[in-house]
Design a protein around this motif. Structure first.
Motif, PDB file in Angstrom:
ATOM      1  N   LYS A   7       0.810  -1.217   0.000  1.00  0.00           N
ATOM      2  CA  LYS A   7       0.000   0.000   0.000  1.00  0.00           C
ATOM      3  C   LYS A   7       0.845   1.271   0.000  1.00  0.00           C
ATOM      4  N   ILE A   8       1.918   1.299   0.754  1.00  0.00           N
ATOM      5  CA  ILE A   8       2.764   2.497   0.815  1.00  0.00           C
ATOM      6  C   ILE A   8       3.525   2.679  -0.493  1.00  0.00           C
ATOM      7  N   ASP A   9       4.160   1.625  -0.973  1.00  0.00           N
ATOM      8  CA  ASP A   9       4.885   1.708  -2.251  1.00  0.00           C
ATOM      9  C   ASP A   9       3.941   2.098  -3.380  1.00  0.00           C
ATOM     10  N   ASN A  10       2.749   1.527  -3.373  1.00  0.00           N
ATOM     11  CA  ASN A  10       1.769   1.803  -4.402  1.00  0.00           C
ATOM     12  C   ASN A  10       1.351   3.273  -4.366  1.00  0.00           C
ATOM     13  N   GLU A  11       1.138   3.801  -3.171  1.00  0.00           N
ATOM     14  CA  GLU A  11       0.716   5.198  -3.064  1.00  0.00           C
ATOM     15  C   GLU A  11       1.824   6.142  -3.524  1.00  0.00           C
ATOM     16  N   ILE A  12       3.070   5.806  -3.249  1.00  0.00           N
ATOM     17  CA  ILE A  12       4.191   6.621  -3.744  1.00  0.00           C
ATOM     18  C   ILE A  12       4.188   6.619  -5.269  1.00  0.00           C
ATOM     19  N   LEU A  13       3.955   5.464  -5.857  1.00  0.00           N
ATOM     20  CA  LEU A  13       3.861   5.352  -7.309  1.00  0.00           C
ATOM     21  C   LEU A  13       2.707   6.224  -7.834  1.00  0.00           C
ATOM     22  N   CYS A  14       1.569   6.174  -7.157  1.00  0.00           N
ATOM     23  CA  CYS A  14       0.415   6.972  -7.578  1.00  0.00           C
ATOM     24  C   CYS A  14       0.695   8.474  -7.437  1.00  0.00           C
ATOM     25  N   GLN A  15       1.420   8.872  -6.416  1.00  0.00           N
ATOM     26  CA  GLN A  15       1.785  10.285  -6.263  1.00  0.00           C
ATOM     27  C   GLN A  15       2.659  10.734  -7.426  1.00  0.00           C
ATOM     28  N   ARG A  16       3.532   9.857  -7.884  1.00  0.00           N
ATOM     29  CA  ARG A  16       4.368  10.190  -9.040  1.00  0.00           C
ATOM     30  C   ARG A  16       3.500  10.348 -10.288  1.00  0.00           C
ATOM     31  N   ILE A  17       2.527   9.459 -10.460  1.00  0.00           N
ATOM     32  CA  ILE A  17       1.607   9.571 -11.595  1.00  0.00           C
ATOM     33  C   ILE A  17       0.833  10.875 -11.490  1.00  0.00           C
ATOM     34  N   GLU A  18       0.359  11.198 -10.300  1.00  0.00           N
ATOM     35  CA  GLU A  18      -0.413  12.431 -10.104  1.00  0.00           C
ATOM     36  C   GLU A  18       0.402  13.678 -10.433  1.00  0.00           C
ATOM     37  N   SER A  19       1.719  13.594 -10.300  1.00  0.00           N
ATOM     38  CA  SER A  19       2.560  14.769 -10.577  1.00  0.00           C
ATOM     39  C   SER A  19       2.750  15.030 -12.078  1.00  0.00           C
ATOM     40  N   ILE A  20       2.342  14.090 -12.913  1.00  0.00           N
ATOM     41  CA  ILE A  20       2.417  14.290 -14.368  1.00  0.00           C
ATOM     42  C   ILE A  20       1.315  15.270 -14.770  1.00  0.00           C
ATOM     43  N   SER A  21       1.664  16.218 -15.600  1.00  0.00           N
ATOM     44  CA  SER A  21       0.667  17.156 -16.119  1.00  0.00           C
ATOM     45  C   SER A  21       0.571  17.014 -17.637  1.00  0.00           C
ATOM     46  N   HIS A  22      -0.443  17.604 -18.184  1.00  0.00           N
ATOM     47  CA  HIS A  22      -0.638  17.581 -19.645  1.00  0.00           C
ATOM     48  C   HIS A  22       0.578  18.169 -20.349  1.00  0.00           C
ATOM     49  N   GLU A  23       1.255  19.104 -19.690  1.00  0.00           N
ATOM     50  CA  GLU A  23       2.409  19.781 -20.293  1.00  0.00           C
ATOM     51  C   GLU A  23       3.725  19.034 -20.076  1.00  0.00           C
ATOM     52  N   SER A  24       3.719  17.980 -19.261  1.00  0.00           N
ATOM     53  CA  SER A  24       4.952  17.231 -18.998  1.00  0.00           C
ATOM     54  C   SER A  24       5.540  16.718 -20.308  1.00  0.00           C
ATOM     55  N   GLN A  25       6.851  16.843 -20.426  1.00  0.00           N
ATOM     56  CA  GLN A  25       7.554  16.433 -21.642  1.00  0.00           C
ATOM     57  C   GLN A  25       8.446  15.225 -21.350  1.00  0.00           C
ATOM     58  N   PRO A  26       8.544  14.311 -22.289  1.00  0.00           N
ATOM     59  CA  PRO A  26       9.412  13.147 -22.078  1.00  0.00           C
ATOM     60  C   PRO A  26      10.886  13.515 -22.206  1.00  0.00           C
ATOM     61  N   LEU A  27      11.713  12.804 -21.461  1.00  0.00           N
ATOM     62  CA  LEU A  27      13.158  12.959 -21.571  1.00  0.00           C
ATOM     63  C   LEU A  27      13.696  12.127 -22.733  1.00  0.00           C
ATOM     64  N   TRP A  28      12.925  11.150 -23.158  1.00  0.00           N
ATOM     65  CA  TRP A  28      13.243  10.340 -24.339  1.00  0.00           C
ATOM     66  C   TRP A  28      11.930   9.793 -24.892  1.00  0.00           C
ATOM     67  N   GLY A  29      11.976   9.259 -26.079  1.00  0.00           N
ATOM     68  CA  GLY A  29      10.814   8.617 -26.688  1.00  0.00           C
ATOM     69  C   GLY A  29       9.900   9.592 -27.406  1.00  0.00           C
ATOM     70  N   LYS A  30       8.813   9.045 -27.964  1.00  0.00           N
ATOM     71  CA  LYS A  30       7.920   9.804 -28.838  1.00  0.00           C
ATOM     72  C   LYS A  30       6.571  10.124 -28.214  1.00  0.00           C
ATOM     73  N   MET A  31       6.174   9.434 -27.150  1.00  0.00           N
ATOM     74  CA  MET A  31       4.837   9.619 -26.595  1.00  0.00           C
ATOM     75  C   MET A  31       4.726  10.927 -25.818  1.00  0.00           C
TER      76      MET A  31
END
Length: 149
Positions: A7-31
């Motif tokens: 549960k704790i590890d999962n929530e940390i992962l979810c917090q990282r997902i939540e920090s992504i915004s529509h404007e976030s840019q990849p450091l590599w790749g095409k998506m």
């Protein structure tokens, strides 16, 4: 290694997902960010038995050969090959796609190993819960690192 079932590890992962915004840019790749959030759902859907992939004999043999290497590696390699049905090039509603991914990731913590509905991965063959955990965590972590979180 952190566990997607914890549960704790999962929530940390979810917090990282939540920090992504529509404007976030990849450091590599095409998506873009929305495509990445959609892409990350595909392997989860496989584990949940909600997406069936067609596998052939050659992919299964190659998957079994690479399974140990992939699972034992500390992380996924950048720009690695992707299952064609996981490729995302279209437009996705960012907020809806993000909410869907968060819901699917949190399901691992609430249902635990019972969330895994298939025993045999379409490319890697028979998988333990620890191997599913390892694979799912590494895939999500890979794409969160791709977007700098």
């Amino acid at each position: 290694m952190p566990s997607i079932f914890d549960k704790i590890d999962n929530e940390i992962l979810c917090q990282r997902i939540e920090s992504i915004s529509h404007e976030s840019q990849p450091l590599w790749g095409k998506m873009n960010a929305a495509q990445m959030l959609s892409h990350c759902q595909a392997p989860i859907d496989v584990a949940y038995g909600e997406l069936q992939l067609k596998s052939n004999f050659i992919f299964l043999i190659l998957g079994k050969l690479y399974k140990k290497k992939i699972l034992n590696a500390p992380r996924f390699q950048k720009n690695a090959l992707t299952e064609p049905s996981f490729v995302r090039t279209g437009d996705y509603d960012f907020e809806k796609t993000k909410a869907e991914l968060l819901s699917k990731v949190r399901r691992f913590a609430t249902e635990g190993t019972a969330s895994i509905k298939i025993e045999k991965h379409p490319f890697f063959g028979k998988m333990t819960y620890n191997e599913w955990d390892n694979l799912q965590w590494k895939h999500l972590n890979h794409h969160l690192e791709q977007f700098g979180v």
